[in-house]
Design a protein around this motif. Structure first.
Motif, PDB file in Angstrom:
ATOM      1  N   VAL A 129       7.842  -1.974  12.869  1.00 61.14           N
ATOM      2  CA  VAL A 129       7.795  -3.349  13.355  1.00 61.14           C
ATOM      3  C   VAL A 129       6.995  -4.198  12.365  1.00 61.14           C
ATOM      4  N   ARG A 130       7.653  -5.242  11.802  1.00 54.30           N
ATOM      5  CA  ARG A 130       7.026  -6.108  10.804  1.00 54.30           C
ATOM      6  C   ARG A 130       6.382  -7.314  11.481  1.00 54.30           C
ATOM      7  N   THR A 131       5.124  -7.605  11.091  1.00 51.14           N
ATOM      8  CA  THR A 131       4.393  -8.738  11.633  1.00 51.14           C
ATOM      9  C   THR A 131       3.684  -9.461  10.495  1.00 51.14           C
ATOM     10  N   SER A 132       3.883 -10.779  10.386  1.00 53.86           N
ATOM     11  CA  SER A 132       3.200 -11.579   9.368  1.00 53.86           C
ATOM     12  C   SER A 132       1.765 -11.803   9.805  1.00 53.86           C
ATOM     13  N   ILE A 133       0.833 -11.644   8.864  1.00 57.20           N
ATOM     14  CA  ILE A 133      -0.581 -11.882   9.139  1.00 57.20           C
ATOM     15  C   ILE A 133      -1.175 -12.688   7.994  1.00 57.20           C
ATOM     16  N   ARG A 134      -2.233 -13.468   8.291  1.00 54.87           N
ATOM     17  CA  ARG A 134      -2.831 -14.360   7.292  1.00 54.87           C
ATOM     18  C   ARG A 134      -4.324 -14.118   7.157  1.00 54.87           C
ATOM     19  N   THR A 135      -4.961 -14.869   6.264  1.00 55.90           N
ATOM     20  CA  THR A 135      -6.401 -14.795   6.052  1.00 55.90           C
ATOM     21  C   THR A 135      -7.130 -14.827   7.390  1.00 55.90           C
ATOM     22  N   GLY A 136      -8.051 -13.903   7.574  1.00 62.43           N
ATOM     23  CA  GLY A 136      -8.832 -13.833   8.795  1.00 62.43           C
ATOM     24  C   GLY A 136      -8.215 -12.969   9.879  1.00 62.43           C
ATOM     25  N   SER A 137      -6.963 -12.576   9.696  1.00 58.75           N
ATOM     26  CA  SER A 137      -6.302 -11.714  10.684  1.00 58.75           C
ATOM     27  C   SER A 137      -6.845 -10.294  10.586  1.00 58.75           C
ATOM     28  N   ARG A 154       0.040 -11.522   4.205  1.00 57.61           N
ATOM     29  CA  ARG A 154       0.717 -10.240   4.015  1.00 57.61           C
ATOM     30  C   ARG A 154       1.505  -9.926   5.264  1.00 57.61           C
ATOM     31  N   GLU A 155       2.146  -8.797   5.216  1.00 58.28           N
ATOM     32  CA  GLU A 155       2.936  -8.340   6.344  1.00 58.28           C
ATOM     33  C   GLU A 155       2.448  -6.939   6.712  1.00 58.28           C
ATOM     34  N   ALA A 156       2.202  -6.735   7.986  1.00 54.18           N
ATOM     35  CA  ALA A 156       1.838  -5.413   8.480  1.00 54.18           C
ATOM     36  C   ALA A 156       3.097  -4.784   9.061  1.00 54.18           C
ATOM     37  N   ILE A 175       0.837  -1.191   0.000  1.00 55.99           N
ATOM     38  CA  ILE A 175       0.000   0.000   0.000  1.00 55.99           C
ATOM     39  C   ILE A 175       0.875   1.244   0.000  1.00 55.99           C
ATOM     40  N   GLY A 176       1.976   1.179   0.711  1.00 54.88           N
ATOM     41  CA  GLY A 176       2.859   2.338   0.852  1.00 54.88           C
ATOM     42  C   GLY A 176       2.699   2.927   2.240  1.00 54.88           C
ATOM     43  N   ALA A 177       3.788   3.321   2.847  1.00 52.24           N
ATOM     44  CA  ALA A 177       3.750   3.858   4.206  1.00 52.24           C
ATOM     45  C   ALA A 177       2.880   5.105   4.263  1.00 52.24           C
ATOM     46  N   GLU A 178       2.045   5.177   5.290  1.00 51.36           N
ATOM     47  CA  GLU A 178       1.161   6.318   5.461  1.00 51.36           C
ATOM     48  C   GLU A 178       0.837   6.500   6.936  1.00 51.36           C
ATOM     49  N   VAL A 179       0.350   7.683   7.272  1.00 51.91           N
ATOM     50  CA  VAL A 179      -0.066   8.013   8.629  1.00 51.91           C
ATOM     51  C   VAL A 179      -1.416   8.703   8.518  1.00 51.91           C
ATOM     52  N   ASN A 201       2.125   0.318   6.932  1.00 53.95           N
ATOM     53  CA  ASN A 201       2.158  -0.161   5.554  1.00 53.95           C
ATOM     54  C   ASN A 201       1.679  -1.608   5.568  1.00 53.95           C
ATOM     55  N   MET A 202       1.072  -2.050   4.490  1.00 55.86           N
ATOM     56  CA  MET A 202       0.669  -3.434   4.314  1.00 55.86           C
ATOM     57  C   MET A 202       1.362  -3.948   3.058  1.00 55.86           C
ATOM     58  N   VAL A 203       2.037  -5.089   3.172  1.00 55.22           N
ATOM     59  CA  VAL A 203       2.806  -5.655   2.071  1.00 55.22           C
ATOM     60  C   VAL A 203       2.272  -7.037   1.751  1.00 55.22           C
ATOM     61  N   LYS A 204       1.970  -7.305   0.500  1.00 51.40           N
ATOM     62  CA  LYS A 204       1.494  -8.611   0.040  1.00 51.40           C
ATOM     63  C   LYS A 204       2.686  -9.545  -0.051  1.00 51.40           C
TER      64      LYS A 204
END
Length: 116
Positions: free
Chosen positions: A46-54, A39-41, A21-25, A65-68
């Motif tokens: 601080v990077r955190t892996s997240i999955r379907t339903g998270s 994806r990764e939040a 998405i690109g870093a934003e505030v 930022n959200m990264v696929k």
């Protein structure tokens, strides 16, 4: 844009593999739920892996930022970022961006028009 009310907005975002998405505030809180894939939040670096339903709650003022990260396209729903709920609304009602480049080229902002 899925729905715009006077005090909140439901947004759907789809990302291609390795797209972000690109870093934003924001000056508001944002709730996001991953509808499909992983994806990764990134919240304040601080990077955190997240999955379907998270779900991810980004409090106002947090750089995020959200990264696929999976090989298939990602669907995110935000109640502001695939579904996001923004409260109050920050985007124009009915706006659809088919690519990240389209979204970045648009200086959209909420003008008071709702879906109701």
């Amino acid at each position: 844009m899925l729905y715009t009310a006077k005090n909140c907005q439901l947004v759907s975002v789809a990302l291609k593999p390795q797209e972000e998405i690109g870093a934003e505030v924001h000056k508001l809180d944002q709730f996001s739920r991953v509808e499909e894939r992983s994806r990764e939040a990134v919240l304040d670096g601080v990077r955190t892996s997240i999955r379907t339903g998270s779900a991810v709650l980004v409090t106002r003022g947090t750089k995020h930022n959200m990264v696929k990260t999976s090989s298939a396209s990602l669907k995110l729903c935000t109640l502001n970022a695939p579904f996001t709920l923004d409260a109050p609304p920050i985007r124009r009602n009915g706006v659809v961006h088919h690519t990240r480049a389209d979204a970045e080229a648009d200086s959209e902002h909420f003008e008071g028009e709702t879906s109701e």
